[in-house]
Design a protein around this motif. Structure first.
Motif, PDB file in Angstrom:
ATOM      1  N   VAL A  88      -8.069  13.332   2.235  1.00  0.00           N
ATOM      2  CA  VAL A  88      -8.237  11.703   2.382  1.00  0.00           C
ATOM      3  C   VAL A  88      -7.781  11.458   0.864  1.00  0.00           C
ATOM      4  O   VAL A  88      -8.285  12.017  -0.070  1.00  0.00           O
ATOM      5  N   ILE A  89      -6.908  10.629   0.840  1.00  0.00           N
ATOM      6  CA  ILE A  89      -6.334  10.324  -0.663  1.00  0.00           C
ATOM      7  C   ILE A  89      -6.980   8.933  -0.908  1.00  0.00           C
ATOM      8  O   ILE A  89      -6.906   7.862  -0.044  1.00  0.00           O
ATOM      9  N   GLY A  90      -7.822   8.853  -1.981  1.00  0.00           N
ATOM     10  CA  GLY A  90      -8.282   7.606  -2.408  1.00  0.00           C
ATOM     11  C   GLY A  90      -9.820   7.656  -2.074  1.00  0.00           C
ATOM     12  O   GLY A  90     -10.355   7.838  -0.900  1.00  0.00           O
ATOM     13  N   ALA A  91     -10.752   7.323  -2.964  1.00  0.00           N
ATOM     14  CA  ALA A  91     -12.140   7.479  -2.836  1.00  0.00           C
ATOM     15  C   ALA A  91     -12.620   5.938  -3.084  1.00  0.00           C
ATOM     16  O   ALA A  91     -13.698   5.753  -3.896  1.00  0.00           O
ATOM     17  N   GLY A  92     -12.180   4.933  -2.438  1.00  0.00           N
ATOM     18  CA  GLY A  92     -12.414   3.793  -2.365  1.00  0.00           C
ATOM     19  C   GLY A  92     -13.435   3.530  -1.203  1.00  0.00           C
ATOM     20  O   GLY A  92     -13.641   4.542  -0.637  1.00  0.00           O
ATOM     21  N   PHE A 148     -13.134  18.589   4.972  1.00  0.00           N
ATOM     22  CA  PHE A 148     -12.360  17.638   4.300  1.00  0.00           C
ATOM     23  C   PHE A 148     -12.319  17.528   2.866  1.00  0.00           C
ATOM     24  O   PHE A 148     -13.194  18.073   2.332  1.00  0.00           O
ATOM     25  N   VAL A 149     -11.484  17.075   2.140  1.00  0.00           N
ATOM     26  CA  VAL A 149     -11.357  16.828   0.537  1.00  0.00           C
ATOM     27  C   VAL A 149     -10.838  15.401   0.226  1.00  0.00           C
ATOM     28  O   VAL A 149      -9.958  14.984   1.101  1.00  0.00           O
ATOM     29  N   VAL A 150     -11.568  14.767  -0.716  1.00  0.00           N
ATOM     30  CA  VAL A 150     -11.130  13.563  -0.979  1.00  0.00           C
ATOM     31  C   VAL A 150     -10.530  13.772  -2.413  1.00  0.00           C
ATOM     32  O   VAL A 150     -11.042  14.116  -3.378  1.00  0.00           O
ATOM     33  N   LEU A 151      -9.273  13.017  -2.664  1.00  0.00           N
ATOM     34  CA  LEU A 151      -8.533  13.254  -3.770  1.00  0.00           C
ATOM     35  C   LEU A 151      -8.260  11.872  -4.280  1.00  0.00           C
ATOM     36  O   LEU A 151      -7.899  10.849  -3.844  1.00  0.00           O
ATOM     37  N   GLU A 152      -9.180  11.606  -5.610  1.00  0.00           N
ATOM     38  CA  GLU A 152      -9.185  10.189  -6.161  1.00  0.00           C
ATOM     39  C   GLU A 152      -8.412  10.357  -7.468  1.00  0.00           C
ATOM     40  O   GLU A 152      -8.622  11.357  -8.337  1.00  0.00           O
ATOM     41  N   ALA A 159     -13.860   7.113   5.818  1.00  0.00           N
ATOM     42  CA  ALA A 159     -13.280   8.242   6.512  1.00  0.00           C
ATOM     43  C   ALA A 159     -13.959   9.380   6.128  1.00  0.00           C
ATOM     44  O   ALA A 159     -14.304  10.187   7.368  1.00  0.00           O
ATOM     45  N   ALA A 160     -14.388   9.714   4.915  1.00  0.00           N
ATOM     46  CA  ALA A 160     -14.977  10.923   4.707  1.00  0.00           C
ATOM     47  C   ALA A 160     -16.253  10.838   5.343  1.00  0.00           C
ATOM     48  O   ALA A 160     -16.839  11.983   6.048  1.00  0.00           O
TER      49      ALA A 160
END
Length: 447
Positions: A11-15, A32-36, A21-22
């Motif tokens: 997931v691109i973006g931790a907004g 999953f991994v979130v990339l901020e 989505a996460a």
């Protein structure tokens, strides 16, 4: 080659939309991994933290995120309260990100996405190859699917009225700010007592005008392309979100009283340094020119998506809006306001590249009809599809307030909101206010 089925979803973006989505992935037990790209979750939202959204909390909290947070002992804010950007980060996004622990990586900017061993041209076996995401720190991460919720906050539109940079625009960048500077707080010294030109007819322009009007001895000029400001003034008391209606009403009063000088039919064409600051010259479609000299410029002309990180993927983008082709007619601002966009999900968000989805404000391209609740439903649908639950993925529903003031014309609606809202509340709540479709996020606002 890696077995992509064992890899996490990236997931691109931790907004708000990325973390939604996460949350849905977590509920379904999908790794999953979130990339901020920023230093914390909601980093783009934090940049307009001084702004109060005009949509209440009940529209700003994703359903899966709420369930996970409440199970962890979190107490939800008052559903009817209008939060600031800072409150959205502190009271919602930060606790949500904390739940996911090390699966949320900050300072992790994605610079490119491809398929492992496959450039855009190679086809045979492509759908079996994992995605590879390259980060700015030199790392590469493999993923079974990619949900791009990076938003648009880092790619503002230019000042020029034709979608091209105005002549000379790059020579006076130190005098130009983009939407929603903190004119009553951190940025006050740049504006107080200085003639400021605000360009744009959207909600961020209205928000900024209301803030500037509270500064003494600060002349304000407001320039728009349209022949009148009716779209900005909006629905007034008829608006389903009272704070949004009040936003337009209060701007109208500022213009009527003379506190704000409104210049219509202004098509920014040329910008140059001037003894008194900067001169901005308009050239309309007939070739007629007019000019404004100011000390500062706030370019509230919106945002546009940057698809460059996915240039090695097979995207099918609408040539006008920059959304998927299937989504474009549903969000076209020539036909829809924020509140009339129909429910949509994975089918409308699918590209020819299996497993890659842009959601949130980035999915809307240049259409300014996005609301955060729309992004949450996108996240739910896409995650259901990734998990193989196609019945849930296609059972899309959306309950939105009618938006009296949402953009109605593509030509005039370059401003891109995120699903929050943007308006300064001044007398309404005593603090700057933003719209329920607020700034775009690169892990921030609402993307």
């Amino acid at each position: 080659m890696s077995d992509s089925g064992t890899l996490p979803v990236a997931v691109i973006g931790a907004g708000p939309v990325g973390l939604a989505a996460a949350a849905h992935l977590a509920e379904r037990g999908v790794d999953f991994v979130v990339l901020e790209s920023g230093a914390k979750v909601g980093s783009s939202v934090a940049k307009w933290g001084h702004v109060r959204v005009f949509s209440p909390w009940r529209y700003n909290i994703d359903s899966a995120a709420r369930r996970l947070l409440e199970a962890d002992g979190w107490t939800a804010p008052d559903d009817e309260w209008l939060p600031t950007g800072a409150e959205i980060v502190d009271d919602y996004l930060a606790p949500l990100g904390k739940l996911f622990g090390a699966r949320v990586q900050v300072n992790a900017a994605v610079t490119a996405i491809s398929r492992l061993g496959f450039d855009k041209v190679r086809t045979n076996g492509r759908e079996l190859a994992p995605f590879v995401l390259r980060l700015s720190d030199g790392r590469e991460i493999q993923a079974r699917a990619v949900i791009d919720a990076s938003g648009t906050y880092t790619s503002p539109n230019v000042l020029g009225a034709s979608g091209l940079r105005a002549f000379g625009e790059e020579t006076v960048t130190e005098l130009i700010d983009h939407a929603l500077p903190d004119v009553l707080g951190a940025d006050r010294e740049h504006y107080e007592g200085r003639h400021t030109l605000v360009v744009g007819a959207g909600h961020s322009a209205a928000t900024t005008l209301l803030g500037l009007a509270q500064l003494e001895d600060t002349p304000i000029t407001w320039a728009i392309r349209a022949g009148n400001a009716d779209r900005t003034y909006g629905g007034g008391e008829a608006d389903a979100l009272p704070a949004r209606g009040a936003l337009g009403t209060r701007v109208h009063a500022l213009v009527t009283s003379g506190r704000v000088r409104l210049v219509t039919g202004f098509f920014t064409h040329r910008v140059s340094a001037h003894a008194d600051g900067v001169e901005v010259v308009s050239r309309d479609p007939l070739g007629d020119e007019q000019s404004i000299v100011a000390e500062r410029i706030i370019s509230a002309t919106g945002y546009r998506p940057d698809h460059s990180i996915a240039e090695e993927l097979r995207l099918d983008l609408d040539p006008i809006l920059g959304s998927t082709r299937a989504l474009a007619p549903l969000i076209d601002p020539n036909a829809h306001s924020c509140g009339t966009v129909p429910a949509h999900g994975v089918d409308e968000l699918t590209h020819p590249e299996p497993g890659y989805y842009a959601i949130g404000v980035k999915s809307y391209g240049r259409a300014p009809t996005f609301l955060m609740a729309t992004g949450y439903e996108q996240a739910r649908s896409v995650v259901a599809a990734i998990a193989g639950d196609w019945e849930a993925a296609r059972a899309v529903e959306l309950d939105l307030p009618e938006t009296g003031v949402c953009s109605s014309s593509l030509a005039e609606a370059q401003e891109q909101r995120v699903g929050l809202a943007t308006g300064v509340s001044g007398g309404l709540l005593g603090t700057p206010l933003v719209l329920a479709g607020a700034p775009a996020d690169g892990g921030g606002c609402c993307g």
